[in-house]
Scaffold this active site. Structure first.
Site, PDB file in Angstrom:
ATOM      1  N   ASP A   6     -71.732 -17.526  57.456  1.00 12.51           N
ATOM      2  CA  ASP A   6     -71.617 -16.268  58.215  1.00 12.51           C
ATOM      3  C   ASP A   6     -70.875 -15.285  57.308  1.00 12.51           C
ATOM      4  O   ASP A   6     -70.317 -15.676  56.273  1.00 12.51           O
ATOM      5  CB  ASP A   6     -70.811 -16.528  59.513  1.00 12.51           C
ATOM      6  N   SER A   7     -70.838 -14.031  57.745  1.00 13.15           N
ATOM      7  CA  SER A   7     -70.063 -13.037  56.996  1.00 13.15           C
ATOM      8  C   SER A   7     -68.560 -13.326  57.083  1.00 13.15           C
ATOM      9  O   SER A   7     -67.783 -12.748  56.334  1.00 13.15           O
ATOM     10  CB  SER A   7     -70.320 -11.642  57.561  1.00 13.15           C
ATOM     11  N   CYS A  69     -75.200 -16.314  61.799  1.00 11.75           N
ATOM     12  CA  CYS A  69     -74.933 -14.879  61.791  1.00 11.75           C
ATOM     13  C   CYS A  69     -76.210 -14.177  62.228  1.00 11.75           C
ATOM     14  O   CYS A  69     -77.260 -14.361  61.594  1.00 11.75           O
ATOM     15  CB  CYS A  69     -74.557 -14.476  60.365  1.00 11.75           C
ATOM     16  N   GLU A 148     -61.599 -11.135  62.640  1.00 11.12           N
ATOM     17  CA  GLU A 148     -61.200 -11.463  61.264  1.00 11.12           C
ATOM     18  C   GLU A 148     -59.700 -11.269  61.044  1.00 11.12           C
ATOM     19  O   GLU A 148     -59.127 -11.893  60.161  1.00 11.12           O
ATOM     20  CB  GLU A 148     -62.005 -10.644  60.253  1.00 11.12           C
ATOM     21  N   CYS A 180     -73.738 -11.424  68.376  1.00  6.74           N
ATOM     22  CA  CYS A 180     -73.044 -11.549  67.090  1.00  6.74           C
ATOM     23  C   CYS A 180     -72.130 -12.746  67.239  1.00  6.74           C
ATOM     24  O   CYS A 180     -71.456 -12.894  68.267  1.00  6.74           O
ATOM     25  CB  CYS A 180     -72.232 -10.284  66.798  1.00  6.74           C
ATOM     26  N   HIS A 182     -69.385 -13.525  65.985  1.00  2.00           N
ATOM     27  CA  HIS A 182     -67.942 -13.283  66.104  1.00  2.00           C
ATOM     28  C   HIS A 182     -67.521 -13.071  67.572  1.00  2.00           C
ATOM     29  O   HIS A 182     -66.393 -13.375  67.943  1.00  2.00           O
ATOM     30  CB  HIS A 182     -67.531 -12.030  65.321  1.00  2.00           C
TER      31      HIS A 182
HETATM   32  N1  DGL Z   1     -71.158 -12.652  62.707  1.00  3.11           N
HETATM   33  C1  DGL Z   1     -72.156 -11.734  62.379  1.00  3.11           C
HETATM   34  C2  DGL Z   1     -73.319 -11.653  63.288  1.00  3.11           C
HETATM   35  O1  DGL Z   1     -73.570 -12.602  63.990  1.00  3.11           O
HETATM   36  C3  DGL Z   1     -71.907 -10.600  61.453  1.00  3.11           C
HETATM   37  C4  DGL Z   1     -70.809  -9.680  61.768  1.00  3.11           C
HETATM   38  C5  DGL Z   1     -70.614  -8.697  60.656  1.00  3.11           C
HETATM   39  O2  DGL Z   1     -70.296  -9.138  59.561  1.00  3.11           O
HETATM   40  O3  DGL Z   1     -70.791  -7.505  60.901  1.00  3.11           O
HETATM   41  O4  DGL Z   1     -74.020 -10.678  63.336  1.00  3.11           O
END
Ligand code: DGL
Length: 248
Positions: A6-7, A69, A148, A180, A182
């Protein structure tokens, strides 16, 4: 061995569902937090990162890769599948279908990054499953940064989250899709703002079940010979990743 990326630390919300089903697997989790957030980056940039991370995870011995992600799935999974035809890739997509099937108000809310909401992968799925349903979309502005930075509770998190969630409630949404990975870490705050009449939908459990069925189909063992093991890696500072992991 399963590779997950993931990011940032968001993909751990997918990992925690996977490990419930595959407790004796070994894992490598890669957080690309030096390049986070992905949400506003170009698809070309995300493809480059996804390509590099995939090569890295394969060099560690991963047999299957979870693109944990939504943004990277929308931008890069088709390219990854083309470039690595022998490797199964499991992606994340906003769960608009179950939301559309279960809504009583006929209004569903989708929270995701800008990159996910403008991707044709998402738009195609939305248009296929939401006939007669109003879909209200909103970027979870600042959500990734909250997670984060380890700030997932308290008045500041509630203020940031309510800015993006309130318009969905005002539009009459009774289902809110977390698009997302996160965002599930902010779920208690989202639930507090939404109240008991709104259902929150996280696609991670379905993605974990999909992973298991793909592994069975491909003959990949569900347990690794050495039993459970996880390696956590980050392209930047790993403290948030370790912090969230230790609280899982
Ligand atoms: N966790 C990510 C997603 O599911 C990316 C969030 C990001 O880096 O903007 O889209």
């Amino acid at each position: 061995m399963i590779g997950i990326f993931d990011s940032g630390a968001g993909g751990l919300s997918v990992y925690r569902e996977i490990v419930k089903l595959l407790p004796a697997q070994s894992y490598v989790y890669y957080s690309d937090n030096a390049h986070c957030p992905y949400g506003e980056k170009s698809p070309e940039y995300i493809i480059e990162r996804a390509r590099w991370i995939t090569g890295h995870l394969l060099s560690k011995g991963c047999e299957v890769i979870v693109v944990a992600c939504n943004t990277a799935t929308a931008a890069a999974i088709a390219t990854l599948r083309k470039e690595y035809p022998a490797i199964p890739f499991i992606g994340m997509e906003p769960a608009v279908k179950p939301a559309a099937l279960n809504t009583r108000s006929k209004v569903i809310g989708v929270l995701a990054t800008a990159g996910t909401l403008r991707a044709s992968k998402y738009l195609d799925t939305r248009d296929r499953f939401t006939d007669g349903i109003k879909v209200v979309e909103h970027v979870g502005a600042g959500f990734v940064e909250l997670v984060e930075s380890g700030c997932t509770r308290g008045p500041y998190a509630e203020h940031i989250v309510s800015e993006s969630v309130t318009p969905l409630l005002e539009a009459g949404a009774d289902m809110i899709v977390l698009g997302c990975t996160h965002y599930p870490f902010l779920r208690p705050v989202i639930e507090k703002i939404c109240g008991p009449d709104v259902q929150i939908i996280d696609p991670a459990p379905a993605a974990a079940r999909h992973l298991v069925s793909i592994m069975q189909e491909r003959g990949i063992p569900l347990a690794s010979p050495g039993g459970f093991r996880i390696v956590l890696e980050a392209s930047g500072d790993g403290s948030t990743l370790h912090g969230i992991f230790s609280r899982l």
